[in-house]
Design a protein around this motif. Structure first.
Motif, short mmCIF file in Angstrom:
data_model
loop_
_atom_site.label_atom_id
_atom_site.label_comp_id
_atom_site.label_asym_id
_atom_site.label_seq_id
_atom_site.Cartn_x
_atom_site.Cartn_y
_atom_site.Cartn_z
N GLN A 229 34.53 30.50 43.54
CA GLN A 229 34.56 31.82 44.20
C GLN A 229 33.69 32.87 43.48
O GLN A 229 33.12 33.75 44.13
CB GLN A 229 35.99 32.33 44.34
CG GLN A 229 36.81 31.64 45.40
CD GLN A 229 36.19 31.65 46.79
OE1 GLN A 229 35.95 30.60 47.36
NE2 GLN A 229 35.91 32.83 47.32
N LEU A 230 33.58 32.77 42.16
CA LEU A 230 32.75 33.76 41.45
C LEU A 230 31.31 33.71 41.98
O LEU A 230 30.69 34.75 42.22
CB LEU A 230 32.73 33.48 39.94
CG LEU A 230 31.81 34.43 39.18
CD1 LEU A 230 32.55 35.70 38.78
CD2 LEU A 230 31.19 33.77 37.96
N PHE A 231 30.81 32.48 42.18
CA PHE A 231 29.43 32.32 42.62
C PHE A 231 29.25 32.80 44.06
O PHE A 231 28.21 33.31 44.43
CB PHE A 231 28.99 30.85 42.46
CG PHE A 231 28.95 30.43 41.00
CD1 PHE A 231 27.90 30.83 40.18
CD2 PHE A 231 29.99 29.71 40.43
CE1 PHE A 231 27.88 30.49 38.82
CE2 PHE A 231 29.97 29.37 39.08
CZ PHE A 231 28.92 29.76 38.27
N ILE A 232 30.29 32.65 44.87
CA ILE A 232 30.25 33.13 46.26
C ILE A 232 30.33 34.65 46.29
O ILE A 232 29.46 35.33 46.85
CB ILE A 232 31.44 32.54 47.05
CG1 ILE A 232 31.33 31.01 47.10
CG2 ILE A 232 31.53 33.16 48.44
CD1 ILE A 232 32.61 30.32 47.59
N GLU A 233 31.36 35.18 45.65
CA GLU A 233 31.65 36.62 45.78
C GLU A 233 30.59 37.47 45.09
O GLU A 233 30.33 38.61 45.50
CB GLU A 233 33.06 36.90 45.26
CG GLU A 233 34.11 36.23 46.17
CD GLU A 233 35.51 36.14 45.58
OE1 GLU A 233 35.82 36.90 44.63
OE2 GLU A 233 36.31 35.32 46.09
N MET A 234 29.93 36.90 44.06
CA MET A 234 28.87 37.65 43.36
C MET A 234 27.67 37.89 44.27
O MET A 234 26.88 38.80 44.05
CB MET A 234 28.44 36.87 42.11
CG MET A 234 27.67 37.67 41.09
SD MET A 234 28.56 39.11 40.47
CE MET A 234 29.93 38.34 39.62
N GLN A 235 27.54 37.05 45.32
CA GLN A 235 26.39 37.19 46.21
C GLN A 235 26.68 38.17 47.36
O GLN A 235 25.80 38.52 48.13
CB GLN A 235 26.01 35.82 46.78
CG GLN A 235 24.50 35.59 46.96
CD GLN A 235 23.76 35.41 45.65
OE1 GLN A 235 24.11 34.55 44.86
NE2 GLN A 235 22.74 36.22 45.41
N LEU A 236 27.91 38.64 47.47
CA LEU A 236 28.25 39.64 48.51
C LEU A 236 27.69 41.00 48.12
O LEU A 236 27.64 41.35 46.93
CB LEU A 236 29.77 39.74 48.66
CG LEU A 236 30.49 38.53 49.28
CD1 LEU A 236 32.01 38.64 49.07
CD2 LEU A 236 30.17 38.41 50.77
#
Ligand code: HEM
Length: 364
Positions: A229-236
């Motif tokens: 999730q860190l890698f996903i949410e960091m791209q938001l």
């Protein structure tokens, strides 16, 4: 006849080799391990789980212990050591100097907040026959094993007691440029993809001191799970500051209850690192493998693998990841800031329900 004898000898040799590989020792405490020297670790393991990690949780002390592995290990600078070897002026890397020389190391600005976990670890070290350098990396590896989805980290035993404190200025800060961060890591022989892999650690992390009005604010929506999730949410896209506004090293977060470091956000968007960053999205196996490899390297900065004993089989096996890679509720693929130029961000669906707001990691 000759070939029969050769085959017999080969078989006998294979048996000896396999016995050497599979022979395990039973420790006085009842557990088995590949090397008798590792037996000392089982009482330490029990003490850590019971008295540091609240019976085996993936909570604040685990997060802080993992952070400590980094702040100890990165204290190594071959260039600073060139003329001053005898004084260990370049730092000893993963040598426990952060504990043995907590004065002055806890006063270094980048080490703000690590005194809490050092104070919690010190009495446990005192109860056992283990060096601070081994303890710091052991506690980190045991702690990570409490987090569902984590890889089982390597642990090698054999760090001598530190001779001197680390020099100041070797731990990266969240307001550093990516060029500076990559240069610092390059000095200890880490490539840009390895730096990104190490940052998987921020999937089980929170900040107390970036914005002191909101201590315990996590870096992603699932700080108790070692997921992607860190890698996903960091791209938001960043849209808000979750606390008292902008602080040094902080940039806008995508959600209430999440705090975002400038360095993490920039690593996710910089041409040198964005494709590696994106490659971990919804790829638990790749993230686990590369984080494990990078941590194995980091845990022995300043040491030679050949002089150490592999006690990895003492580290508990982590539970599988919980949940599926997703966009937080209220977000869509339109909120993703695509950065990698050569591959599209994986298509993910959002959790149902109202916009996600993430609770702080409670202090224990
Ligand atoms: C560019 C490199 C890095 C920077 C700039 C950075 C910066 C930070 C900052 C500012 C915090 C918040 C501290 C606080 O306010 O309480 C933090 C927390 C943390 N960092 Fe890093 N970090 C970096 C790399 C790493 C690495 C390589 C690891 C481990 C392998 C790591 C593990 C953690 C963990 C687990 C926490 C959470 C601590 C807690 O929840 O108490 N970090 N980091």
């Amino acid at each position: 006849m000759k070939s029969f004898a050769a085959a017999f000898l080969t078989l006998a040799a294979a048996r000896v080799a396999s016995a050497a590989v599979t022979k395990r020792v039973t420790c006085a405490t009842g557990q088995t391990t590949a090397n008798a020297a590792c037996c000392v670790l089982f009482p330490v393991l029990d003490d850590i789980q019971e008295n540091l990690f609240d019976g085996g949780e993936c909570g604040e002390e685990v997060h802080e212990s993992l952070r400590l592995t980094f702040h100890d290990a990165i204290g190594f600078s071959p260039t600073k050591a060139i003329f001053t070897d005898i004084f260990n002026a370049g730092g000893g890397g993963a040598d426990g100097s952060v504990i043995t020389f907590d004065d002055p190391e806890t006063s270094f600005p980048a080490n703000l907040g690590i005194d809490d976990i050092i104070d919690a670890q010190k009495p446990i070290i005192a109860r056992h026959n283990i060096t601070p350098g081994d303890f710091v990396q052991f506690a980190g590896a045991v702690g990570v094993s409490n987090c569902p989805g984590a890889p089982r980290l390597e642990f090698l035993l054999g760090r001598p007691v530190a001779k001197a404190a680390s020099p100041i200025g070797l731990v990266p800060e969240p307001f550093d440029t990516i060029t500076d961060v990559l240069a610092r890591f390059a000095e200890v022989n880490f490539s840009p993809p390895e730096v990104v892999a190490l940052l998987a650690s921020h999937t089980i992390a929170a900040a107390d001191h970036v914005d002191e009005s909101i201590p315990g604010t996590p870096f992603d929506s699932t700080p108790g799970i070692f997921d992607t999730q860190l890698f996903i949410e960091m791209q938001l896209r960043g849209v808000l500051f979750p606390g008292d506004g902008s602080n040094p090293g902080q940039v806008e977060s995508p959600l209430e209850g999440i705090i975002r470091l400038n360095t993490d956000a920039t690593l996710a968007r910089d041409d040198r690192t964005s494709c590696t960053w994106q490659s971990f999205v919804n790829n638990q196996a790749k993230m686990q493998t590369e984080f494990r490899a990078a941590m194995a390297k980091m845990a022995i900065i300043g040491h030679s693998r050949a002089n150490m004993i592999d006690c990895s089989d003492v580290i508990p096996v982590p539970k599988p990841v919980v949940g599926k890679a997703h966009l937080p509720a209220g977000k869509s693929m339109h909120d993703i800031e695509q950065a990698c130029a050569t591959a599209a961000f994986p298509t993910l669906t959002a959790d149902p329900g109202p916009q996600t707001s993430v609770p702080a990691v409670p202090p224990s």
